[in-house]
Enzyme design. Structure first.
Site, PDB file in Angstrom:
ATOM      1  N   GLU A   2       0.849  -1.192   0.000  1.00 22.90           N
ATOM      2  CA  GLU A   2       0.000   0.000   0.000  1.00 22.90           C
ATOM      3  C   GLU A   2       0.885   1.244   0.000  1.00 22.90           C
ATOM      4  O   GLU A   2       1.763   1.385   0.872  1.00 22.90           O
ATOM      5  CB  GLU A   2      -0.918  -0.019   1.231  1.00 22.90           C
ATOM      6  CG  GLU A   2      -1.604   1.284   1.564  1.00 22.90           C
ATOM      7  CD  GLU A   2      -2.411   1.881   0.415  1.00 22.90           C
ATOM      8  OE1 GLU A   2      -3.261   1.177  -0.140  1.00 22.90           O
ATOM      9  OE2 GLU A   2      -2.167   3.063   0.063  1.00 22.90           O
ATOM     10  N   ASN A  40     -13.353  -0.423  -9.030  1.00 26.53           N
ATOM     11  CA  ASN A  40     -14.474   0.059  -9.837  1.00 26.53           C
ATOM     12  C   ASN A  40     -14.116   0.133 -11.319  1.00 26.53           C
ATOM     13  O   ASN A  40     -14.991   0.048 -12.186  1.00 26.53           O
ATOM     14  CB  ASN A  40     -14.908   1.448  -9.361  1.00 26.53           C
ATOM     15  CG  ASN A  40     -15.302   1.446  -7.895  1.00 26.53           C
ATOM     16  OD1 ASN A  40     -15.793   0.435  -7.388  1.00 26.53           O
ATOM     17  ND2 ASN A  40     -15.071   2.553  -7.210  1.00 26.53           N
ATOM     18  N   VAL A  78       4.074   0.537  -5.199  1.00 32.05           N
ATOM     19  CA  VAL A  78       4.470  -0.353  -6.300  1.00 32.05           C
ATOM     20  C   VAL A  78       4.680   0.505  -7.546  1.00 32.05           C
ATOM     21  O   VAL A  78       3.750   1.175  -8.013  1.00 32.05           O
ATOM     22  CB  VAL A  78       3.408  -1.449  -6.534  1.00 32.05           C
ATOM     23  CG1 VAL A  78       3.709  -2.224  -7.801  1.00 32.05           C
ATOM     24  CG2 VAL A  78       3.383  -2.394  -5.334  1.00 32.05           C
ATOM     25  N   THR A 110     -19.081   0.185  -5.200  1.00 33.73           N
ATOM     26  CA  THR A 110     -18.115  -0.616  -4.435  1.00 33.73           C
ATOM     27  C   THR A 110     -18.580  -2.061  -4.248  1.00 33.73           C
ATOM     28  O   THR A 110     -17.779  -2.997  -4.355  1.00 33.73           O
ATOM     29  CB  THR A 110     -17.831   0.052  -3.067  1.00 33.73           C
ATOM     30  OG1 THR A 110     -17.493   1.419  -3.316  1.00 33.73           O
ATOM     31  CG2 THR A 110     -16.691  -0.622  -2.343  1.00 33.73           C
ATOM     32  N   THR A 168     -19.307   6.489   2.385  1.00 31.20           N
ATOM     33  CA  THR A 168     -20.610   6.552   3.061  1.00 31.20           C
ATOM     34  C   THR A 168     -21.151   5.150   3.306  1.00 31.20           C
ATOM     35  O   THR A 168     -22.066   4.969   4.108  1.00 31.20           O
ATOM     36  CB  THR A 168     -21.602   7.346   2.169  1.00 31.20           C
ATOM     37  OG1 THR A 168     -20.969   8.583   1.824  1.00 31.20           O
ATOM     38  CG2 THR A 168     -22.896   7.641   2.883  1.00 31.20           C
ATOM     39  N   HIS A 220     -17.129   7.841  -8.131  1.00 34.98           N
ATOM     40  CA  HIS A 220     -17.408   6.483  -8.625  1.00 34.98           C
ATOM     41  C   HIS A 220     -16.845   6.374 -10.036  1.00 34.98           C
ATOM     42  O   HIS A 220     -17.586   6.495 -11.003  1.00 34.98           O
ATOM     43  CB  HIS A 220     -18.922   6.217  -8.656  1.00 34.98           C
ATOM     44  CG  HIS A 220     -19.583   6.343  -7.314  1.00 34.98           C
ATOM     45  ND1 HIS A 220     -20.948   6.556  -7.165  1.00 34.98           N
ATOM     46  CD2 HIS A 220     -19.073   6.265  -6.060  1.00 34.98           C
ATOM     47  CE1 HIS A 220     -21.237   6.602  -5.871  1.00 34.98           C
ATOM     48  NE2 HIS A 220     -20.125   6.442  -5.182  1.00 34.98           N
TER      49      HIS A 220
HETATM   50  P1  FAD Z   1      -9.452   2.536  -3.002  1.00 36.58           P
HETATM   51  O1  FAD Z   1     -10.324   2.349  -1.814  1.00 36.58           O
HETATM   52  O2  FAD Z   1      -9.312   3.884  -3.552  1.00 36.58           O
HETATM   53  O3  FAD Z   1      -8.017   1.937  -2.646  1.00 36.58           O
HETATM   54  C1  FAD Z   1      -6.960   1.974  -3.565  1.00 36.58           C
HETATM   55  C2  FAD Z   1      -5.650   1.970  -2.792  1.00 36.58           C
HETATM   56  O4  FAD Z   1      -4.573   1.751  -3.697  1.00 36.58           O
HETATM   57  C3  FAD Z   1      -5.357   3.292  -2.096  1.00 36.58           C
HETATM   58  O5  FAD Z   1      -5.159   3.072  -0.714  1.00 36.58           O
HETATM   59  C4  FAD Z   1      -4.073   3.783  -2.757  1.00 36.58           C
HETATM   60  O6  FAD Z   1      -3.204   4.462  -1.869  1.00 36.58           O
HETATM   61  C5  FAD Z   1      -3.467   2.492  -3.244  1.00 36.58           C
HETATM   62  N1  FAD Z   1      -2.504   2.690  -4.350  1.00 36.58           N
HETATM   63  C6  FAD Z   1      -2.638   3.474  -5.448  1.00 36.58           C
HETATM   64  N2  FAD Z   1      -1.536   3.375  -6.232  1.00 36.58           N
HETATM   65  C7  FAD Z   1      -0.690   2.514  -5.613  1.00 36.58           C
HETATM   66  C8  FAD Z   1       0.596   2.002  -5.928  1.00 36.58           C
HETATM   67  N3  FAD Z   1       1.220   2.352  -7.067  1.00 36.58           N
HETATM   68  N4  FAD Z   1       1.192   1.155  -5.051  1.00 36.58           N
HETATM   69  C9  FAD Z   1       0.576   0.776  -3.897  1.00 36.58           C
HETATM   70  N5  FAD Z   1      -0.665   1.233  -3.558  1.00 36.58           N
HETATM   71  C10 FAD Z   1      -1.293   2.081  -4.408  1.00 36.58           C
HETATM   72  N6  FAD Z   1     -18.702   4.003  -2.803  1.00 36.58           N
HETATM   73  C11 FAD Z   1     -19.856   3.318  -2.650  1.00 36.58           C
HETATM   74  O7  FAD Z   1     -20.046   2.275  -3.295  1.00 36.58           O
HETATM   75  N7  FAD Z   1     -20.830   3.748  -1.795  1.00 36.58           N
HETATM   76  C12 FAD Z   1     -20.711   4.907  -1.095  1.00 36.58           C
HETATM   77  O8  FAD Z   1     -21.597   5.260  -0.326  1.00 36.58           O
HETATM   78  C13 FAD Z   1     -19.520   5.664  -1.266  1.00 36.58           C
HETATM   79  N8  FAD Z   1     -19.367   6.833  -0.613  1.00 36.58           N
HETATM   80  C14 FAD Z   1     -18.177   7.485  -0.701  1.00 36.58           C
HETATM   81  C15 FAD Z   1     -18.025   8.665   0.059  1.00 36.58           C
HETATM   82  C16 FAD Z   1     -16.786   9.300   0.097  1.00 36.58           C
HETATM   83  C17 FAD Z   1     -16.624  10.562   0.893  1.00 36.58           C
HETATM   84  C18 FAD Z   1     -15.681   8.749  -0.624  1.00 36.58           C
HETATM   85  C19 FAD Z   1     -14.327   9.399  -0.552  1.00 36.58           C
HETATM   86  C20 FAD Z   1     -15.854   7.616  -1.423  1.00 36.58           C
HETATM   87  C21 FAD Z   1     -17.104   6.978  -1.477  1.00 36.58           C
HETATM   88  N9  FAD Z   1     -17.322   5.823  -2.225  1.00 36.58           N
HETATM   89  C22 FAD Z   1     -18.503   5.151  -2.116  1.00 36.58           C
HETATM   90  C23 FAD Z   1     -16.285   5.273  -3.104  1.00 36.58           C
HETATM   91  C24 FAD Z   1     -15.570   4.092  -2.432  1.00 36.58           C
HETATM   92  O9  FAD Z   1     -14.843   4.538  -1.336  1.00 36.58           O
HETATM   93  C25 FAD Z   1     -14.678   3.430  -3.478  1.00 36.58           C
HETATM   94  O10 FAD Z   1     -15.532   2.913  -4.485  1.00 36.58           O
HETATM   95  C26 FAD Z   1     -13.860   2.270  -2.908  1.00 36.58           C
HETATM   96  O11 FAD Z   1     -13.062   2.659  -1.837  1.00 36.58           O
HETATM   97  C27 FAD Z   1     -12.986   1.703  -4.034  1.00 36.58           C
HETATM   98  O12 FAD Z   1     -12.217   0.640  -3.519  1.00 36.58           O
HETATM   99  P2  FAD Z   1     -10.811   0.248  -4.174  1.00 36.58           P
HETATM  100  O13 FAD Z   1     -10.204  -0.764  -3.295  1.00 36.58           O
HETATM  101  O14 FAD Z   1     -11.019  -0.112  -5.591  1.00 36.58           O
HETATM  102  O15 FAD Z   1      -9.958   1.609  -4.207  1.00 36.58           O
END
Ligand code: FAD
Length: 498
Positions: free
Chosen positions: A39, A468, A223, A480, A124, A434
């Site tokens: 991470e 996503n 990474v 999500t 959320t 999103h």
């Molecule tokens: P992320 O949670 O963004 O995680 C990706 C991770 O990869 C990050 O920690 C990042 O640091 C890491 N990363 C990036 N590049 C590298 C690299 N090169 N090397 C190592 N690590 C790296 N979604 C919903 O479905 N419902 C909701 O109600 C909703 N409400 C939201 C409200 C807010 C205020 C916010 C900010 C987001 C909301 N979302 C919601 C969106 C939801 O948070 C995301 O869809 C979800 O977190 C995506 O998951 P993910 O694991 O794909 O990506």
């Protein structure tokens, strides 16, 4: 947290809900595999990936949010000025997230979080299932994966269903909107990744809940690229620009001021919708669809004060969230939130649950030309290829937004009276948070997708993408749950093969 490894079976890039899903499912279905998560961001909470809302001390919570906001401060030091800042900048920065520094002009609200737990530490928690044309129709197991995703995220529609006036909100919405909807697409409480603790407090699910007992997580470990067999490490995959015909051999990680190569048989890139394609691009894996078909859900918001309500509702400390599901006839996802405070000042006391915010998300008219592109010359603050976003709303998007405005007004009228004389507000591109499509899944390797139905990148054995960005359909619902479901499918296929 364990010692930095030199060799694992599965290396996962990114610790948000999608990366956490691979870790958890593999630990349950293939416990013999050594799995490690890398991470880029810091560890801000314990257990790793905890939602910041569960940090009860306000100052500690604000500090944790700041640590997720990337390498350079992009908002003023005082959190009190956040609203003013967001309004003046018209870019809607939310606490815990940071905005693109350049290349954002066509997509002003593009945001990311860099921390253990990713955006899942700030979300959320709304977890609606996709419906009708939102559903990916070539995945026979999608329903089962969605059910598993609900288990991993601890989704329930009950936790806030009894909030003050929540039942009244749903009754009014249902009377106005349910007539032409099938039984499974009627107004209902929003399924949420939240549960009530025995002491009455709400606990919001972050990646911690998905990780379960999994702990091989390496924070502050960026990474920089995926390594491929025969890779020279200088960006040349030996197979031209596509990476086609390769097998992964590991990841290159920058941590503690040094670079480490970690050997792995499988690499899962779950680094959010903007940075997953960035990692692939940096690795020389550049299929035609990489970064293309980017879509965010155009969003409209409005607020009302419930009319004719019983005066006796008592404060319970919880606010209701109702769901108006997407249908093909009404291609909008409605999220109706009873607000803790009113966005406009009122004289006198506000009855709990009586100020209601309506958010209508629209499905985007998908275009290949909407894309996140990467520079081969410039780098971002992490030293990764700089991002530029190309994005526009089509005539169809604009017409859809007009209809969304009519329908949000209809819903608002059923509930109460507008807070002021302003029309519904359109948020800037990127505001939904999103972002989908940038590493999309397809049924065949025909140039319109990056990965197959098991999330494995076409032509690169052992390389999986998650998040996503994998979702290929034009959805309006919060993505999500669907992304976690696709990660369940990908992880099960790895467990089966290895
Ligand atoms: P992320 O949670 O963004 O995680 C990706 C991770 O990869 C990050 O920690 C990042 O640091 C890491 N990363 C990036 N590049 C590298 C690299 N090169 N090397 C190592 N690590 C790296 N979604 C919903 O479905 N419902 C909701 O109600 C909703 N409400 C939201 C409200 C807010 C205020 C916010 C900010 C987001 C909301 N979302 C919601 C969106 C939801 O948070 C995301 O869809 C979800 O977190 C995506 O998951 P993910 O694991 O794909 O990506």
């Amino acid at each position: 947290m364990t010692r930095f490894p030199t060799e694992v079976d599965v290396a996962i890039v990114g610790s948000g809900p999608a990366g956490a899903t691979y870790a958890r499912v593999l630990s349950e279905h293939a416990p013999h595999l050594r799995v490690a998560v890398f991470e880029a961001g810091p560890l801000i909470s314990d257990p790793p990936g905890t939602h910041v809302r569960n940090i009860r001390d306000a100052e500690a919570r604000a500090e944790a949010q700041r640590r997720c906001e990337g390498p350079r401060p992009s908002r003023p030091a005082s959190t009190d000025t956040m609203d003013d800042y967001a309004r003046s900048a018209n870019r809607l920065q939310r606490p815990g997230t940071f905005l693109l520094d350049s290349g954002w002009e066509e997509f002003p609200a593009a945001a990311m979080s860099t921390n253990v737990g990713g955006m899942g530490a700030h979300w959320t928690g709304a977890c609606p299932r996709p419906g009708e044309s939102e559903i990916i129709d070539f995945l026979p197991d999608l329903d089962a994966w969605l059910t598993e995703a609900e288990r991993l995220l601890g989704v329930s529609a009950e936790a806030l269903a009894g909030a003050p006036l929540a039942g009244e909100v749903r009754r009014r919405l249902a009377a106005a909107l349910d007539a032409d909807r099938s039984a499974d697409r009627r107004v209902r409480p929003m399924p949420l990744a939240v549960r009530r603790e025995p002491d009455g407090h709400l606990r919001w699910a972050g990646a911690d809940v998905v990780f379960g007992g999994f702990r091989d997580i390496h924070p502050d470990a960026l990474v920089t690229r995926v390594l491929l067999d025969g890779d020279t490490g200088n960006g040349d995959t030996g197979n031209g620009d596509t990476g086609n015909g390769d097998t992964v051999s590991g990841v290159r990680v920058r941590a503690g001021g040094a670079e480490h190569d970690v050997r792995a048989r499988v690499v899962v890139v779950a680094a959010d919708s903007l940075r997953t394609p960035q990692v692939l691009h940096a690795s020389g894996v550049r299929p035609r669809a990489l970064g293309r078909y980017l879509n965010d859900q155009p969003q409209i918001v409005y607020a009302v004060r419930l009319r004719d309500i019983p005066p006796s509702a008592a404060h319970t400390g919880i606010s209701g969230v109702s769901w108006v599901p997407f249908t093909d006839a009404h291609p909008f996802h409605g999220q109706v939130m009873q607000l803790d405070a009113s966005p406009v000042p009122f004289a006198g006391e506000i009855v709990p649950g009586s100020i209601v915010g309506l958010g209508w998300f629209c499905a985007k008219d998908l275009q290949e030309s909407d894309r996140v592109a990467f520079s081969d010359d410039e780098v971002d603050d992490y030293g990764m290829p700089a991002i530029r976003i190309h994005y526009r709303l089509t005539e169809r998007d604009l017409a859809n937004l007009e209809t969304a405005e009519k329908e949000i007004r209809q819903a608002a009228e059923a509930l109460g009276d507008p807070l002021d004389d302003q029309p519904p507000l359109r948020f800037p591109n990127g505001a939904s948070l999103h972002y989908q499509g940038s590493v999309r899944m397809g049924q065949a390797d025909d140039g319109t997708s990056v990965c197959g139905p098991d999330s494995q990148v076409w032509g690169v054995r052992g390389l999986y993408v998650a998040g996503n960005g994998v979702i290929p359909t034009a959805t309006a619902c919060n993505p999500t749950l669907t992304a976690v479901a696709l990660a369940v499918g990908g992880a099960l296929s790895i467990a089966k093969e290895y």
